[in-house]
Design a protein around this motif. Sequence first.
Motif, PDB file in Angstrom:
ATOM      1  N   ASP A 109       1.015  -1.267   0.023  1.00  0.00           N
ATOM      2  CA  ASP A 109      -0.090   0.080  -0.148  1.00  0.00           C
ATOM      3  C   ASP A 109       0.990   1.323  -0.160  1.00  0.00           C
ATOM      4  O   ASP A 109       0.420   2.396  -0.278  1.00  0.00           O
ATOM      5  CB  ASP A 109      -0.862   0.053   1.057  1.00  0.00           C
ATOM      6  N   GLU A 110       2.225   1.310   0.389  1.00  0.00           N
ATOM      7  CA  GLU A 110       2.986   2.343   0.563  1.00  0.00           C
ATOM      8  C   GLU A 110       3.391   2.618  -0.962  1.00  0.00           C
ATOM      9  O   GLU A 110       3.831   3.837  -1.038  1.00  0.00           O
ATOM     10  CB  GLU A 110       4.127   2.131   1.555  1.00  0.00           C
ATOM     11  N   SER A 111       3.470   1.891  -2.085  1.00  0.00           N
ATOM     12  CA  SER A 111       4.103   2.176  -3.188  1.00  0.00           C
ATOM     13  C   SER A 111       2.863   3.058  -3.833  1.00  0.00           C
ATOM     14  O   SER A 111       1.724   2.871  -4.003  1.00  0.00           O
ATOM     15  CB  SER A 111       4.082   0.885  -4.068  1.00  0.00           C
ATOM     16  N   PRO A 112       3.382   4.258  -4.442  1.00  0.00           N
ATOM     17  CA  PRO A 112       2.572   5.219  -5.172  1.00  0.00           C
ATOM     18  C   PRO A 112       2.176   4.528  -6.404  1.00  0.00           C
ATOM     19  O   PRO A 112       0.880   4.841  -7.027  1.00  0.00           O
ATOM     20  CB  PRO A 112       3.391   6.603  -5.259  1.00  0.00           C
ATOM     21  N   LEU A 156     -10.311   9.010  -6.366  1.00  0.00           N
ATOM     22  CA  LEU A 156      -9.883   8.364  -5.174  1.00  0.00           C
ATOM     23  C   LEU A 156      -8.645   7.840  -5.116  1.00  0.00           C
ATOM     24  O   LEU A 156      -7.647   8.073  -4.162  1.00  0.00           O
ATOM     25  CB  LEU A 156     -10.934   7.675  -4.733  1.00  0.00           C
ATOM     26  N   TYR A 157      -8.143   7.039  -6.185  1.00  0.00           N
ATOM     27  CA  TYR A 157      -6.888   6.167  -6.012  1.00  0.00           C
ATOM     28  C   TYR A 157      -5.824   7.308  -6.473  1.00  0.00           C
ATOM     29  O   TYR A 157      -4.614   7.191  -5.847  1.00  0.00           O
ATOM     30  CB  TYR A 157      -6.949   5.007  -7.196  1.00  0.00           C
ATOM     31  N   LEU A 158      -6.016   8.109  -7.429  1.00  0.00           N
ATOM     32  CA  LEU A 158      -4.768   9.087  -7.625  1.00  0.00           C
ATOM     33  C   LEU A 158      -4.820  10.048  -6.229  1.00  0.00           C
ATOM     34  O   LEU A 158      -3.523  10.358  -6.100  1.00  0.00           O
ATOM     35  CB  LEU A 158      -5.377  10.168  -8.683  1.00  0.00           C
ATOM     36  N   VAL A 159      -5.473  10.297  -5.513  1.00  0.00           N
ATOM     37  CA  VAL A 159      -5.201  11.056  -4.268  1.00  0.00           C
ATOM     38  C   VAL A 159      -4.365  10.198  -3.447  1.00  0.00           C
ATOM     39  O   VAL A 159      -3.735  10.862  -2.948  1.00  0.00           O
ATOM     40  CB  VAL A 159      -6.770  11.376  -3.599  1.00  0.00           C
ATOM     41  N   ARG A 160      -4.748   8.901  -3.214  1.00  0.00           N
ATOM     42  CA  ARG A 160      -3.663   8.090  -2.662  1.00  0.00           C
ATOM     43  C   ARG A 160      -2.316   8.083  -3.097  1.00  0.00           C
ATOM     44  O   ARG A 160      -1.303   8.149  -2.449  1.00  0.00           O
ATOM     45  CB  ARG A 160      -4.377   6.587  -2.323  1.00  0.00           C
ATOM     46  N   CYS A 161      -2.239   8.027  -4.415  1.00  0.00           N
ATOM     47  CA  CYS A 161      -0.799   8.146  -4.977  1.00  0.00           C
ATOM     48  C   CYS A 161      -0.150   9.373  -4.743  1.00  0.00           C
ATOM     49  O   CYS A 161       0.958   9.551  -4.403  1.00  0.00           O
ATOM     50  CB  CYS A 161      -1.084   7.806  -6.370  1.00  0.00           C
ATOM     51  N   PHE A 162      -0.999  10.509  -5.067  1.00  0.00           N
ATOM     52  CA  PHE A 162      -0.395  11.901  -4.708  1.00  0.00           C
ATOM     53  C   PHE A 162       0.006  12.186  -3.390  1.00  0.00           C
ATOM     54  O   PHE A 162       1.048  12.673  -3.154  1.00  0.00           O
ATOM     55  CB  PHE A 162      -1.239  13.166  -5.012  1.00  0.00           C
ATOM     56  N   ASN A 163      -0.756  11.720  -2.348  1.00  0.00           N
ATOM     57  CA  ASN A 163      -0.279  11.527  -0.883  1.00  0.00           C
ATOM     58  C   ASN A 163       0.913  10.910  -0.502  1.00  0.00           C
ATOM     59  O   ASN A 163       1.720  11.471   0.331  1.00  0.00           O
ATOM     60  CB  ASN A 163      -1.339  10.924   0.066  1.00  0.00           C
ATOM     61  N   ARG A 164       1.298   9.942  -1.559  1.00  0.00           N
ATOM     62  CA  ARG A 164       2.482   9.093  -1.344  1.00  0.00           C
ATOM     63  C   ARG A 164       3.872   9.740  -2.248  1.00  0.00           C
ATOM     64  O   ARG A 164       4.942   9.505  -1.794  1.00  0.00           O
ATOM     65  CB  ARG A 164       2.612   7.608  -1.658  1.00  0.00           C
ATOM     66  N   ASP A 165       3.486  10.349  -3.324  1.00  0.00           N
ATOM     67  CA  ASP A 165       4.531  11.044  -4.142  1.00  0.00           C
ATOM     68  C   ASP A 165       3.719  12.157  -5.073  1.00  0.00           C
ATOM     69  O   ASP A 165       2.998  11.973  -5.950  1.00  0.00           O
ATOM     70  CB  ASP A 165       5.087   9.853  -4.939  1.00  0.00           C
TER      71      ASP A 165
END
Length: 462
Positions: A399-402, A425-434
């Motif tokens: 889950d830590e992987s953008p 929503l998935y892009l937001v999770r991606c942006f939060n990580r990178d």
Amino acid sequence: MNYYAAPMEGLTDRIWRQVHQKWFGAADAPTRYYAPFLSPPENRVLIPKKMAELAPEANAGTVVIPQLLARDGELAAWMIGELRKMGYTEVNLNFGCPSGTVTAKGKGAGMLRDLSKLEAFLDEVFSQAEGPISVKTRLGVTSPEEFEAILDLYDRYPICELTVHPRVMRQLYRGEADRAAFAKYLPHCQMPVCYNGDITTPAQLKALEAEFPNLSGIMVGRGIIADPTLLRQAVGGAPASKEELRGYLDELYHGYTEAFGMASCAVSRMKAHWHYLIQRFEGSEAFEKQLRKAREGWEYEVVVNQLCMYIKAGDFENASVMAKLIPADYKEFDLVKAYAWAMGGYFQGGNTPEETQRATETFRTICQSSVQNEAVMNLALETPQGNAQAEKVLEQMADESPVKWYLKAVTEARKGDVGLTEAALYLVRCFNRDQKMIVTAQNDGEFTKEIVETALEMYKNQ
């Protein structure tokens, strides 16, 4: 007319020379590669790491001329002797480098400040060193008129070839090369003369050759980094094909990664090449900023692969970045690289049973290399079955992987309106990580403008 590749620190090293010769070298184009300058050690103990640049085995198949940057003539003569022992005949003396860190030490173009010291230096070198010695020089420190006295000094020594870059030290690389000053002093040169400066196209090179037919050579620097086929075209060869350029850049990146032992250092070196090379590609401005920010290997690969797909497909707006996430450090991927980054890539099949089998094996090999690559390759198929398989595979990624959330956003985006909210929503999770993935998403044809804008609004309002 001889054509030479200029010495450029941080660019024309042994790795570049070997890769350039393999992909774009032609007969006498270039005739010689001039290696970036080497400073002789004051304790006269050679440093193996620095000498590795000139090791004969590391320069096989290329004619290389070492260049010295020194202010002590006796020390320079000793170093020339050491280079002769390695098998080098000609050695070039650098009186042209305008860098402040160099000239502040009285080296490079800084030698032109005091002609009495320059004379003493040349006396020691030519009285103690044997064999051909060439010189690369500027016109002076502040004014082109200084070259009259400088040339008078050069004419007293058996310099085998004088390469003139017609700028003064204070210019650095600003403004234009002073072609008029070069023409003025050329008839007074007693030795063979090579021209260097502001040659970036085959047409410019040929025009210079026509204007000065008695030159012994023409040296190109920034021009050959921006267009690796510059000299090949000058002798009647073809411009770089997309496949050649892709192979050249991949091999250069692999070579630096192996030499430096880590991808981040290779990225830094490659960015120096892309500084010149990127200007060749129309519409690449959006990716130049991304490239400058890249630090890790995978970041560099994403950006460069975006560019190469853009080049190959001719339509980046509708291209997918998915297959670009395949790591670049596996040689077995070479076969598919030219095709996997275009929609309907080579790995989807072939025109003969043999090609179909090879494509199937290539696809399987990449999928087996990592969970991420299996997801990427299934997405690249652009089929409902491939998308469904990618969704299953992505659940195995951390889950830590953008990248996981970026690829999941793609699978949802491909579902149309039904998947719009989930994709955002998935892009937001991606942006939060990178955060750097925001620019990637904005330039990725997989996502509609609505998806990206929705994701960015949600990201900012968290």
